[in-house]
Scaffold this motif. Structure first.
Motif, PDB file in Angstrom:
ATOM      1  N   VAL A 270       0.882  -1.091   0.063  1.00  0.00           N
ATOM      2  CA  VAL A 270       0.014  -0.081  -0.081  1.00  0.00           C
ATOM      3  C   VAL A 270       0.796   1.321  -0.088  1.00  0.00           C
ATOM      4  O   VAL A 270       1.886   1.117   0.506  1.00  0.00           O
ATOM      5  CB  VAL A 270      -1.056   0.058   1.181  1.00  0.00           C
ATOM      6  CG1 VAL A 270      -1.799  -1.029   1.088  1.00  0.00           C
ATOM      7  CG2 VAL A 270      -0.256   0.075   2.528  1.00  0.00           C
ATOM      8  N   PRO A 276      -2.513   0.566  -7.169  1.00  0.00           N
ATOM      9  CA  PRO A 276      -3.813   0.457  -6.924  1.00  0.00           C
ATOM     10  C   PRO A 276      -4.570   0.652  -8.321  1.00  0.00           C
ATOM     11  O   PRO A 276      -5.709   0.081  -8.610  1.00  0.00           O
ATOM     12  CB  PRO A 276      -4.209   1.593  -6.211  1.00  0.00           C
ATOM     13  CG  PRO A 276      -2.960   1.797  -5.086  1.00  0.00           C
ATOM     14  CD  PRO A 276      -1.904   1.420  -6.162  1.00  0.00           C
ATOM     15  N   ALA A 289      -8.330   3.652  -9.262  1.00  0.00           N
ATOM     16  CA  ALA A 289      -8.651   3.186  -7.983  1.00  0.00           C
ATOM     17  C   ALA A 289      -7.351   3.624  -6.998  1.00  0.00           C
ATOM     18  O   ALA A 289      -6.363   3.770  -7.401  1.00  0.00           O
ATOM     19  CB  ALA A 289      -8.766   1.758  -8.196  1.00  0.00           C
ATOM     20  N   ASP A 290      -7.897   3.754  -5.671  1.00  0.00           N
ATOM     21  CA  ASP A 290      -6.870   4.242  -4.664  1.00  0.00           C
ATOM     22  C   ASP A 290      -6.507   3.103  -4.131  1.00  0.00           C
ATOM     23  O   ASP A 290      -6.913   2.001  -4.200  1.00  0.00           O
ATOM     24  CB  ASP A 290      -7.282   5.569  -3.857  1.00  0.00           C
ATOM     25  CG  ASP A 290      -8.555   5.216  -3.291  1.00  0.00           C
ATOM     26  OD1 ASP A 290      -9.144   4.115  -3.185  1.00  0.00           O
ATOM     27  OD2 ASP A 290      -9.174   6.207  -2.807  1.00  0.00           O
ATOM     28  N   ASP A 291      -5.797   3.179  -2.643  1.00  0.00           N
ATOM     29  CA  ASP A 291      -5.471   1.993  -1.971  1.00  0.00           C
ATOM     30  C   ASP A 291      -6.861   1.498  -1.441  1.00  0.00           C
ATOM     31  O   ASP A 291      -6.915   0.241  -1.069  1.00  0.00           O
ATOM     32  CB  ASP A 291      -4.552   2.435  -0.766  1.00  0.00           C
ATOM     33  CG  ASP A 291      -3.074   2.562  -1.015  1.00  0.00           C
ATOM     34  OD1 ASP A 291      -2.779   1.818  -2.167  1.00  0.00           O
ATOM     35  OD2 ASP A 291      -2.413   3.138  -0.500  1.00  0.00           O
ATOM     36  N   SER A 292      -7.765   2.342  -0.967  1.00  0.00           N
ATOM     37  CA  SER A 292      -9.029   1.609  -0.377  1.00  0.00           C
ATOM     38  C   SER A 292      -9.765   0.846  -1.258  1.00  0.00           C
ATOM     39  O   SER A 292     -10.350  -0.241  -0.880  1.00  0.00           O
ATOM     40  CB  SER A 292      -9.814   2.824   0.438  1.00  0.00           C
ATOM     41  OG  SER A 292     -10.266   3.457  -0.846  1.00  0.00           O
ATOM     42  N   VAL A 293      -9.826   1.346  -2.599  1.00  0.00           N
ATOM     43  CA  VAL A 293     -10.713   0.350  -3.579  1.00  0.00           C
ATOM     44  C   VAL A 293      -9.779  -0.813  -3.953  1.00  0.00           C
ATOM     45  O   VAL A 293     -10.361  -1.913  -4.058  1.00  0.00           O
ATOM     46  CB  VAL A 293     -10.745   1.391  -5.017  1.00  0.00           C
ATOM     47  CG1 VAL A 293     -11.162   0.346  -5.970  1.00  0.00           C
ATOM     48  CG2 VAL A 293     -11.786   2.461  -4.635  1.00  0.00           C
ATOM     49  N   LEU A 295      -7.602  -2.409  -1.889  1.00  0.00           N
ATOM     50  CA  LEU A 295      -7.759  -3.511  -0.735  1.00  0.00           C
ATOM     51  C   LEU A 295      -9.359  -4.116  -0.931  1.00  0.00           C
ATOM     52  O   LEU A 295      -9.440  -5.244  -0.464  1.00  0.00           O
ATOM     53  CB  LEU A 295      -7.473  -2.672   0.562  1.00  0.00           C
ATOM     54  CG  LEU A 295      -6.051  -2.087   0.695  1.00  0.00           C
ATOM     55  CD1 LEU A 295      -5.749  -1.427   1.838  1.00  0.00           C
ATOM     56  CD2 LEU A 295      -5.206  -3.436   0.755  1.00  0.00           C
ATOM     57  N   GLU A 296     -10.073  -3.254  -1.221  1.00  0.00           N
ATOM     58  CA  GLU A 296     -11.441  -4.068  -1.443  1.00  0.00           C
ATOM     59  C   GLU A 296     -11.737  -4.936  -2.295  1.00  0.00           C
ATOM     60  O   GLU A 296     -12.151  -6.061  -2.343  1.00  0.00           O
ATOM     61  CB  GLU A 296     -12.541  -2.785  -1.711  1.00  0.00           C
ATOM     62  CG  GLU A 296     -14.179  -3.285  -1.522  1.00  0.00           C
ATOM     63  CD  GLU A 296     -14.939  -2.134  -2.017  1.00  0.00           C
ATOM     64  OE1 GLU A 296     -16.266  -2.456  -2.232  1.00  0.00           O
ATOM     65  OE2 GLU A 296     -14.469  -1.050  -1.720  1.00  0.00           O
ATOM     66  N   GLU A 299      -9.815  -8.256  -1.293  1.00  0.00           N
ATOM     67  CA  GLU A 299     -10.624  -8.705   0.068  1.00  0.00           C
ATOM     68  C   GLU A 299     -10.642 -10.202  -0.338  1.00  0.00           C
ATOM     69  O   GLU A 299     -10.466 -11.006   0.595  1.00  0.00           O
ATOM     70  CB  GLU A 299     -11.760  -7.956   0.504  1.00  0.00           C
ATOM     71  CG  GLU A 299     -12.134  -8.709   1.708  1.00  0.00           C
ATOM     72  CD  GLU A 299     -11.287  -8.554   2.975  1.00  0.00           C
ATOM     73  OE1 GLU A 299     -11.612  -9.706   3.706  1.00  0.00           O
ATOM     74  OE2 GLU A 299     -10.346  -7.718   2.801  1.00  0.00           O
ATOM     75  N   ARG A 305      -3.249 -12.088  -0.678  1.00  0.00           N
ATOM     76  CA  ARG A 305      -3.394 -10.773  -1.427  1.00  0.00           C
ATOM     77  C   ARG A 305      -1.998 -10.315  -2.226  1.00  0.00           C
ATOM     78  O   ARG A 305      -1.965  -9.932  -3.369  1.00  0.00           O
ATOM     79  CB  ARG A 305      -3.777  -9.653  -0.733  1.00  0.00           C
ATOM     80  CG  ARG A 305      -5.188  -9.752  -0.061  1.00  0.00           C
ATOM     81  CD  ARG A 305      -5.614  -8.567   1.007  1.00  0.00           C
ATOM     82  NE  ARG A 305      -4.706  -8.450   1.905  1.00  0.00           N
ATOM     83  CZ  ARG A 305      -4.710  -7.430   3.168  1.00  0.00           C
ATOM     84  NH1 ARG A 305      -5.416  -6.403   2.967  1.00  0.00           N
ATOM     85  NH2 ARG A 305      -3.796  -7.441   3.837  1.00  0.00           N
TER      86      ARG A 305
END
Length: 334
Positions: A270, A276, A289-293, A295-296, A299, A305
């Motif tokens: 990350v 991302p 996409a950013d880090d949150s996207v 990681l989603e 998932e 991962r």
């Protein structure tokens, strides 16, 4: 993984960690060393397994030769060592030299992914499934050494790959030592010991193009080298937490380190500039996409991962470039 990306990358980990190992007629090394033969369970691609350990095509600690062998020089707890690895009739032949030879051969299976569990991975997307099918020899290496992955990862913080490779190459060749044994024709070097890193003058960092922030981070890490190396006996998450106690080492750098030192299948990178967007594009057509996207999207691969991200990189599914490349700087010329 990677901190930078280009549609025509040079960094091996950007491509998912693959080094082209020519298929040739195996030959014996020129001087006798300690030998170990190991038979892997299932397919094994030396270029894929060991590729993430190479820091650019001119890495002085890594060589892939036309005879199909891969050479590495390492600073082990027992001292400097050189390891030659080559396929041999369904097995892998490891030959080592120097004070660290026995240490390297003892850990040869782990280096080649024996502690990895690729069968636990279940693809959830067509891109990932196809990449896995095409790369059956992918296993995650575990070196058991922290500083040899941590220091070049720090050098790669927020700079171009060429700058990072050049810094690693210049510093290792100038302050390291020639690798023991035949060492790929005398072209391998062992990285400097922690005390040697600590004594590098400021102007030599400058000549190598390393700014004060990255140099200071490395100096802080080598001053607690023993504590850093102890992290190899921890879980990847615990090891990352210990590394990040050192100012200047964040989640990106710690993940890049444990992916190699621990064979951490879940240590997704990350804080990366491009990863991302690559994952978002491959799995959802989302180049923004950013880090949150990311990681989603990853998932469904919880626990695996990092492997999923490597397979995505190996798939070649990347968004087309829309912005100019990151400009290259060279503080050594200032």
């Amino acid at each position: 993984m990677s901190g930078r990306f280009s549609p025509r990358p040079t960094r091996t980990t950007v491509r998912g960690g693959h080094v082209g190992v020519p298929v040739g007629v195996p030959r014996q090394a020129s001087a006798a060393g300690r030998v170990r033969n190991w038979v892997p369970e299932g397919p094994l691609d030396l270029g894929l397994v060991l590729g993430p350990l190479r820091r650019g095509p001119g890495d002085p600690t890594f060589r892939a030769l036309p005879d199909g062998s891969v050479w590495r020089a390492s600073l082990t707890p027992a001292g400097p060592g050189t390891l030659r690895v080559a396929p041999a009739d369904g097995a892998v032949r490891g030959e080592a030299w120097g004070p660290g030879a026995e240490w390297l051969l003892d850990r040869l299976p782990e280096l080649l992914g024996a502690s990895d569990a690729p069968e636990a991975f279940v693809p959830r997307h067509r891109v990932v499934a196809t990449a896995r099918h095409r790369r059956p020899g992918l296993r995650l290496t575990r070196t058991g050494l922290v500083l040899e992955s941590l220091i070049p990862s720090v050098l790669e913080q927020k700079v171009t790959t060429d700058e990072a490779y050049r810094a690693w190459r210049l510093l290792v060749r100038k302050f390291g030592e020639p690798a023991p044994g035949p060492a790929a024709g005398g072209r391998l070097w062992v990285m400097p010991a922690p005390r040697t890193w600590a004594l590098i003058p400021s102007w030599e960092w400058h000549r190598a193009g390393v700014d004060n922030k990255r140099a200071s981070t490395i100096l802080r890490a080598v001053r607690v080298a023993g504590r850093m190396e102890e992290a190899v006996r921890m879980t990847p998450a615990e090891a990352q937490a210990r590394l990040e106690v050192v100012p200047g080492i964040g989640p990106w750098t710690s993940a890049e380190t444990v992916q190699r030192s621990h064979g951490a299948a879940d240590a997704v990178t990350v804080g990366d500039l491009h990863l991302p967007g690559i994952v978002g594009w491959a799995l959802a057509g989302d180049r923004e996409a950013d880090d949150s996207v990311m990681l989603e999207l990853l998932e469904p691969y919880a626990g695996q991962r990092h492997r999923a991200a490597r397979l995505i990189l190996l798939s070649g599914r990347v968004p087309p470039r829309r912005a100019p490349k990151m400009p290259r700087g060279d503080i050594g010329k200032l």
